[in-house]
Structure formats: structure tokens, C-alpha cells
Scaffold this motif. Structure first.
Motif, mmCIF file in Angstrom:
data_model
loop_
_atom_site.group_PDB
_atom_site.id
_atom_site.type_symbol
_atom_site.label_atom_id
_atom_site.label_comp_id
_atom_site.label_asym_id
_atom_site.label_seq_id
_atom_site.Cartn_x
_atom_site.Cartn_y
_atom_site.Cartn_z
ATOM 1 N N UNK A 98 2.117 33.631 17.502
ATOM 2 C CA UNK A 98 1.737 33.120 16.538
ATOM 3 C C UNK A 98 2.640 33.369 14.937
ATOM 4 N N UNK A 99 2.187 32.541 14.190
ATOM 5 C CA UNK A 99 3.382 32.611 12.805
ATOM 6 C C UNK A 99 3.544 30.892 11.873
ATOM 7 N N UNK A 100 3.912 31.149 10.799
ATOM 8 C CA UNK A 100 4.346 30.133 10.583
ATOM 9 C C UNK A 100 6.395 30.020 10.370
ATOM 10 N N UNK A 101 6.383 28.648 10.650
ATOM 11 C CA UNK A 101 8.061 28.756 10.095
ATOM 12 C C UNK A 101 8.807 27.019 10.041
ATOM 13 N N UNK A 102 9.815 27.452 9.110
ATOM 14 C CA UNK A 102 10.266 25.890 8.856
ATOM 15 C C UNK A 102 10.965 24.925 10.370
ATOM 16 N N UNK A 103 10.926 24.452 10.620
ATOM 17 C CA UNK A 103 10.783 23.855 12.317
ATOM 18 C C UNK A 103 12.015 23.197 11.851
ATOM 19 N N UNK A 104 13.063 23.401 13.145
ATOM 20 C CA UNK A 104 14.295 23.161 13.399
ATOM 21 C C UNK A 104 14.039 21.541 13.926
ATOM 22 N N UNK A 105 15.071 20.769 13.648
ATOM 23 C CA UNK A 105 15.053 19.532 14.159
ATOM 24 C C UNK A 105 16.582 19.033 14.902
ATOM 25 N N UNK A 106 15.982 18.340 15.999
ATOM 26 C CA UNK A 106 17.091 17.226 16.530
ATOM 27 C C UNK A 106 18.099 16.098 15.620
ATOM 28 N N UNK A 107 18.710 17.107 14.338
ATOM 29 C CA UNK A 107 19.023 15.928 13.332
ATOM 30 C C UNK A 107 20.843 16.147 12.892
ATOM 31 N N UNK A 108 21.140 14.932 12.581
ATOM 32 C CA UNK A 108 22.868 14.779 12.047
ATOM 33 C C UNK A 108 22.921 14.484 11.048
ATOM 34 N N UNK A 109 23.521 15.506 10.314
ATOM 35 C CA UNK A 109 23.861 14.778 8.657
ATOM 36 C C UNK A 109 22.808 14.016 8.169
ATOM 37 N N UNK A 110 21.263 14.275 8.505
ATOM 38 C CA UNK A 110 19.960 14.027 7.960
ATOM 39 C C UNK A 110 19.414 12.694 8.382
ATOM 40 N N UNK A 111 19.979 12.284 9.601
ATOM 41 C CA UNK A 111 19.936 10.981 10.480
ATOM 42 C C UNK A 111 19.107 11.785 11.521
#
Length: 189
Positions: A98-111
Motif C-alpha cells: 500500500x502507498x502512493x507513488x509517482x508511476x514510472x512509464x515506458x516512454x522515451x523522450x516523452x513519447x
């Protein structure tokens, strides 16, 4: 081409390690978390976390926080802290909590970074790789272990046809990534 990675929400989450261990208990040999973690690490290029037992740099799949955290994101993290929840949860380590987080994404250079962009496009120039678009496969041998998914597989798919008019039987070597293999996995798209 790219399976679910061309249409999903881009969030990078490996899942809970106990799920993988359960797959192995149910008979999926080689799918325990200790077996699949090296492949997660080999593929990952994490821009926020240094290389460790849980994260790596140098792989083909760029993983990072989304470029912008809107005001609502800051508000939600503050609310979580105020309620006593951790707000630095790393969901990439195999133990969800449990908790809150800033998700990581599969992006490169914002895309968006699909599996095809990460693992196929860099190698399209190779003479031993041919991509057939919209080809339907009549038969494809099912891999029995993670080791089979992790190396070049020799398959003999019966290609029923494609938009280029090609059909017949092909002896094909495919590098199959673990990403996006749940949707139409035996189709050459």
C-alpha cells in the motif's frame, strides 16, 4: 506490431513476485520471480533508479517518470503522506504494498515506447530479420519455459497469408520478448 504496448496506459509495473512464484508452483517451470527477474533487469533502462538488485540501466526498454507531474499529482501525494501512507513506493521491486507513488512509464523522450520500438526497430537492418505485417499464423509451438522465451526460438509457423501476398511455410527464428505476448501471441503482425 508491439502487442498491448501500443495501446496500454504505458505504466511500468512488473507485478508482485508472489504471483510469479505461484505460476511456477502451478507447473510453469522457470516462471518463478527469481527466474524472470534477470530478464526484467536485462531489458530495463531505468532513468530514475540506479542499477541494483531491483533495477538496471543499459537495457532497450527506457523506464522513467512521466515528464510532467500535474498539480493534482502533487496534491494526491500530499494527501497520502497526510494519511500516513508511504509516498515513495517502488512498484518495480516485485513486492507490491500500500502507498502512493509517482508511476514510472515506458516512454522515451516523452513519447510512447512500445515493445516494437524498443526491441524490434533497432534491428530491422539485420539480414536475418524479416517482418511480415498482417500475417496470420496457423500453428506456433508453445514455449514451455522462460528460457525458451528468452532466446531465439526456431519455430515452424504455417503462414496462411499476409498483405504482401506471401504464404506457405517458413522456418523462422524469432526473438520473443516477454512484453505484450498475451494478445494474439502467435500472429506475425
Amino acid at each position: 506490431m508491439g502487442g498491448t504496448t501500443v495501446l496500454n496506459g504505458l505504466m511500468y509495473c512488473r507485478g508482485d513476485s508472489s504471483d510469479y512464484d505461484e505460476y511456477e508452483k502451478l507447473g510453469a517451470t522457470g516462471w518463478g520471480y527469481k527466474n524472470v527477474l534477470p530478464y526484467f533487469l536485462k531489458s530495463e533502462h531505468n532513468l530514475q533508479y540506479n542499477s541494483s538488485q531491483n533495477h538496471a540501466r543499459g537495457g532497450l526498454l527506457t523506464v522513467s517518470h512521466y515528464n510532467d507531474l500535474p498539480d493534482l499529482g502533487h496534491t494526491l501525494l500530499a494527501a497520502g503522506r497526510e494519511l500516513g501512507y508511504p509516498t515513495d513506493v517502488d512498484i518495480g521491486h516485485g513486492r507490491l504494498r500500500e502507498g502512493f507513488y509517482r508511476a514510472q512509464m515506458t516512454t522515451r523522450n516523452g513519447a510512447r515506447l512500445s515493445a516494437a520500438k524498443a526491441f524490434v526497430r533497432p534491428f530491422l537492418h539485420r539480414s536475418n530479420l524479416k517482418v511480415l505485417l498482417n500475417a496470420q499464423v496457423g500453428y506456433c509451438r508453445e514455449p514451455t519455459s522462460v528460457a525458451e522465451w528468452s532466446r531465439a526460438l526456431t519455430l515452424n509457423p504455417e503462414v496462411l497469408g499476409s498483405n504482401s501476398g506471401q504464404g506457405g511455410n517458413f522456418l523462422t527464428k524469432l526473438f520473443l520478448s516477454w512484453i505484450g505476448m498475451d494478445v494474439n501471441e502467435c500472429a506475425l503482425q
